[in-house]
Design an enzyme around this catalytic site. Structure first.
Site, PDB file in Angstrom:
ATOM      1  N   TYR A  92      46.720  34.070  33.761  1.00 29.14           N
ATOM      2  CA  TYR A  92      47.459  35.045  34.559  1.00 29.14           C
ATOM      3  C   TYR A  92      48.355  35.904  33.669  1.00 29.14           C
ATOM      4  CZ  TYR A  92      46.114  31.856  38.370  1.00 29.14           C
ATOM      5  OH  TYR A  92      45.423  31.048  39.248  1.00 29.14           O
ATOM      6  N   HIS A 130      40.421  24.836  34.864  1.00 29.08           N
ATOM      7  CA  HIS A 130      40.332  26.135  35.527  1.00 29.08           C
ATOM      8  C   HIS A 130      38.908  26.708  35.452  1.00 29.08           C
ATOM      9  CE1 HIS A 130      42.719  30.171  36.154  1.00 29.08           C
ATOM     10  NE2 HIS A 130      42.053  29.786  37.234  1.00 29.08           N
TER      11      HIS A 130
END
Length: 339
Positions: A72, A156
């Protein structure tokens, strides 16, 4: 978990939201979580003061679960979230991050990141689900956040990396869990079938399910949700608005689904859902948040939040009463599955 502590800012908040325990662990998640991709400049930039105010507003709303990732904003989200949370008592919140994308120097640097974040492109992501990659990623996350431990760490998006993720990443995180550096081990993906496989074949505690158990999609009832119940594991639901289609009381013609223009038949279905919600005195987005939390395996719904105003709105939607009769009506009309 322990970490950098300090005095919490004064607050007029009524207190923390209810929590649910990640089964088999000592980690408790608030039923509404703060998703920090947006304060990593997802799609468009947000200034530091606004990002900080969003985290502060989340705390004041009683949110105590904060989720981020190196992905992010090429570390920006982790830095901003860590800076805001370091002023809070470490034992009073849950910090969740992820492994699988190492941040490495980009040569030559790009002007902007090319994976959806409005940040300089001096770094790039390198997929690495190896044991060494996990340890390096955790070390970097702790440095960026300024913490000395993480409450939840998810592998992830390992869609194309099952063998390495299951054989190296998860065992490495389990070692860290046993050492007290990590509180719970998870996997986060946009599909449910492989998450069910992780639950059945590895020692994960929790899975983060993105967009596959919503008012529009209940396929997870066929795999990951029953696996979680059977094995005593937990599920965090994210993407419950299906990237926008369920986010408003009135569904617009240009609504998005899975980050693209929603097809006409899904817009029509969302409008039908909205109409039934209105008949029962509630709204489509309030029902979209409440729906996953009705399943006994789901411990938290995490929503992306960019500004204090978004936090206030989401907290109000989470708190809004949703009549039990709504679910029976939706099921009777064939709009949702319940099993």
């Amino acid at each position: 978990m322990t970490g950098t502590t300090g005095p919490a800012p004064a607050s007029t908040a009524p207190g923390p939201l209810p929590t649910r325990r990640v089964r088999s662990t000592g980690v408790h998640l608030s039923t509404l979580g703060f998703g920090a991709a947006a304060i990593g400049n997802l799609y468009r930039a947000v200034d530091g003061a606004t990002a900080r105010a969003a985290v502060d507003a989340a705390w004041d709303a009683g949110i105590r679960c904060f989720d981020t990732a190196p992905h992010y904003g090429l570390g920006l989200s982790e830095r901003r979230l860590g800076a805001a949370l370091r002023e809070r008592p470490r034992g009073e919140f849950v910090l969740s991050s992820k492994v699988g994308r190492l941040l490495v120097e980009r040569t030559p640097p790009a002007v902007r990141d090319d994976e959806g974040f409005d940040v300089p492109g001096d770094l790039t992501r390198e997929r690495d689900y190896s044991r060494d990659g996990v340890l390096r990623s955790i070390e970097a996350t702790l440095r960026r956040t300024g913490m000395d431990g993480l409450d939840v760490v998810h592998v992830h998006d390992p869609d194309e990396h099952w063998e390495q993720a299951a054989g190296e990443a998860v065992p490495a995180l389990v070692e860290l869990r046993e050492a007290g550096v990590v509180g719970a081990v998870g996997v986060g993906m946009n599909q449910s079938a492989m998450l069910a496989r992780f639950l059945r074949e590895t020692d994960v505690d929790v899975v983060m399910l993105a967009g596959r158990y919503t008012l529009l999609e209940q396929g997870a009832l066929d795999d990951v949700l029953p696996a979680a119940l059977e094995l005593g594991r937990s599920v965090v639901a994210v993407g419950v608005f299906n990237s926008g289609l369920l986010a408003r009381e009135q569904v617009p013609d240009d609504a998005t689904w899975n980050y693209e223009q929603a097809p006409a038949h899904l817009i029509a279905r969302a409008r039908e859902l909205a109409a039934v919600c209105a008949e029962h005195g509630t709204t489509l987005p309030a029902a979209a948040i409440a729906f996953p939390l009705r399943h006994p395996a789901v411990v938290d719904v995490t929503l992306g939040m960019r500004t204090p105003e978004e936090v206030t709105r989401n907290a109000a939607l989470h708190a809004a009463p949703v009549p039990e009769e709504l679910w029976d009506d939706l099921a009777a009309r064939g709009l949702v599955r319940t099993a």
